[in-house]
Design a protein around this motif. Structure first.
Motif, short mmCIF file in Angstrom:
data_model
loop_
_atom_site.label_atom_id
_atom_site.label_comp_id
_atom_site.label_asym_id
_atom_site.label_seq_id
_atom_site.Cartn_x
_atom_site.Cartn_y
_atom_site.Cartn_z
N LEU A 96 14.52 -6.92 -25.32
CA LEU A 96 13.98 -5.67 -24.80
C LEU A 96 14.29 -4.49 -25.73
CD1 LEU A 96 14.79 -6.09 -20.99
CD2 LEU A 96 12.55 -6.19 -22.09
N VAL A 97 15.50 -4.49 -26.28
CA VAL A 97 15.86 -3.44 -27.24
C VAL A 97 14.95 -3.51 -28.46
CG1 VAL A 97 17.65 -2.57 -28.80
CG2 VAL A 97 18.26 -3.30 -26.49
N GLY A 98 14.72 -4.73 -28.96
CA GLY A 98 13.84 -4.89 -30.11
C GLY A 98 12.43 -4.44 -29.80
N LEU A 99 11.94 -4.76 -28.61
CA LEU A 99 10.59 -4.35 -28.22
C LEU A 99 10.48 -2.84 -28.11
CD1 LEU A 99 7.85 -5.58 -27.47
CD2 LEU A 99 8.59 -5.60 -25.08
N SER A 100 11.56 -2.18 -27.69
CA SER A 100 11.54 -0.73 -27.53
C SER A 100 11.37 0.01 -28.85
CB SER A 100 12.82 -0.25 -26.85
OG SER A 100 13.94 -0.36 -27.72
N THR A 101 11.66 -0.67 -29.97
CA THR A 101 11.51 -0.01 -31.27
C THR A 101 10.06 0.34 -31.57
OG1 THR A 101 11.26 -2.11 -32.48
CG2 THR A 101 13.49 -1.27 -32.18
N LEU A 102 9.13 -0.31 -30.87
CA LEU A 102 7.70 0.01 -31.07
C LEU A 102 7.39 1.42 -30.59
CD1 LEU A 102 6.06 -3.33 -29.89
CD2 LEU A 102 6.11 -2.44 -32.22
N LYS A 103 8.08 1.86 -29.55
CA LYS A 103 7.78 3.17 -28.97
C LYS A 103 8.76 4.26 -29.39
CE LYS A 103 5.35 5.90 -26.41
NZ LYS A 103 4.03 6.33 -26.90
#
Length: 370
Positions: free
Chosen positions: A361-368
């Protein structure tokens, strides 16, 4: 194959509206996941019985490992990664765009590392030793494959209409336009990412279900990333670097998830079959190759943080022992350390899954968060 047939017979397909769904990546993502899962589950018990008959005493168990492993895991066959790879192959060949270079580059890494892992597993089973190929032999083969994959990725990005110097640059998470152009040294960097990911997943694969679920989580994140960076509108909105054609890797990621789910049906505790190096080296290499193709190499270190910690625990243990003759951990990789502390295997696995989910989830948040 089906996607290419649809394109070839597009005029005929217009008469059957349902067939037009094949043109959408999102639909093919779902179909790839289901296909890979069905193939892996269908291989199932017959494949396991066949492997058990061929392997006899199964995968050798480490003599210095937890004592419970000798009782609960002795005789379990290995090379279960073939189930996952078969599912991936079927799904990608059926639903992927086979004219897409990224599909072939990631497939090259996955297949080559899978073959390497198979040879290593075969050596372990035939010798009845936990030591298969030497580390130098495995590393040499990985370097050759990873360098070829890195060169192919750079060359294709130079041909395709990407941002200037994107093919030899490293992008940084949480920053919008920061690119570090390292020239053709990028090939070395890409090789390190691919090899590092492969070996890190391999080291994590030590307990029933421990590696395959975090791999599926990482594949889910990179499926989203590949779809978004491959779409000009989404990449522009999120202010991430656009990589034309990378969206097709979402089909590959879905195939990993589906194959992993089918394998987990039989790998859930108590495991009927182990993934082996056949699966772990291949899946780790696939994640590394996708990180390189989508220009999210550093994000992989976050998403796959669990794999990074497992690999670091081994390196720290070895380095400290050589320097002092003592051990920092009761046993490495670190999941065995917690077992030695008295944690039940299922407790270690589920808690590590939770950590992997949080990191994904932390890695995915880097998109935003840019």
């Amino acid at each position: 194959m089906i996607y290419l047939l649809y394109l070839y017979y597009a005029d005929v397909a217009q008469a059957y509206p349902l067939l037009n769904l094949v043109q959408y990546q999102t639909v093919r993502v779902g179909l790839a996941l289901v296909t890979a899962m069905i193939v892996a589950v269908a291989m199932g018990q017959r494949f396991i019985d066949w492997m058990r008959a061929r392997q006899g005493r199964g995968q050798p168990i480490r003599a210095d490992g937890p004592a419970s492993h000798v009782l609960t895991k002795q005789g379990t066959p290995t090379m279960g990664g073939l189930m996952i790879l078969a599912g991936i192959a079927a799904a990608v060949l059926l639903w992927g765009d086979l004219t897409n270079p990224y599909i072939w580059i990631v497939s090259l890494v996955t297949a080559a590392f899978g073959i390497l892992g198979f040879i290593d597993d075969y050596a372990k089973v035939t010798k009845q030793s936990s030591a298969g190929l030497t580390s130098k032999q495995k590393l040499a083969a990985q370097v050759v494959v990873a360098v070829i994959a890195g060169v192919l990725t750079v060359v294709w990005m130079q041909i395709s209409p990407t941002s200037p110097n994107l093919e030899t640059s490293v992008a940084f998470p949480f920053f919008k336009e920061v690119l570090l152009n390292i020239g053709w040294f990028y090939v070395v960097f890409a090789a390190v990412v691919i090899i590092g990911a492969s070996n890190a997943v391999n080291l994590t694969d030590g307990l029933d279900g421990l590696a395959v679920v975090p791999v599926m989580m990482a594949a889910a994140v990179f499926g989203i990333i590949s779809y978004l960076v491959g779409n000009f509108l989404f990449s522009e909105y999120l202010q991430v670097h656009h990589v034309p054609g990378a969206g097709e890797l979402a089909i590959f990621c879905a195939a990993i998830i589906g194959g992993g789910m089918g394998f987990l049906w039989y790998n859930a505790p108590p495991a009927k079959i182990f993934m082996g190096d056949t699966g772990s080296l291949a899946l780790g290499g696939a994640l590394g190759a996708m990180a390189v193709a989508t220009k999210h190499e550093l994000v992989l270190a976050i998403v796959g943080g669990l794999f990074v910690v497992e690999a670091l625990s081994v390196m720290i243990q070895v380095a400290y022992f050589k320097a002092t003759g003592k051990r920092i951990f009761l046993m490495a990789p670190i999941h065995h350390h917690f077992e030695k502390m008295g944690w039940a295997e299922s407790t270690v696995v589920v808690r590590f899954w939770i950590v992997a989910a949080m990191l994904a989830l932390v890695g995915l948040s880097t998109l935003k968060l840019r």
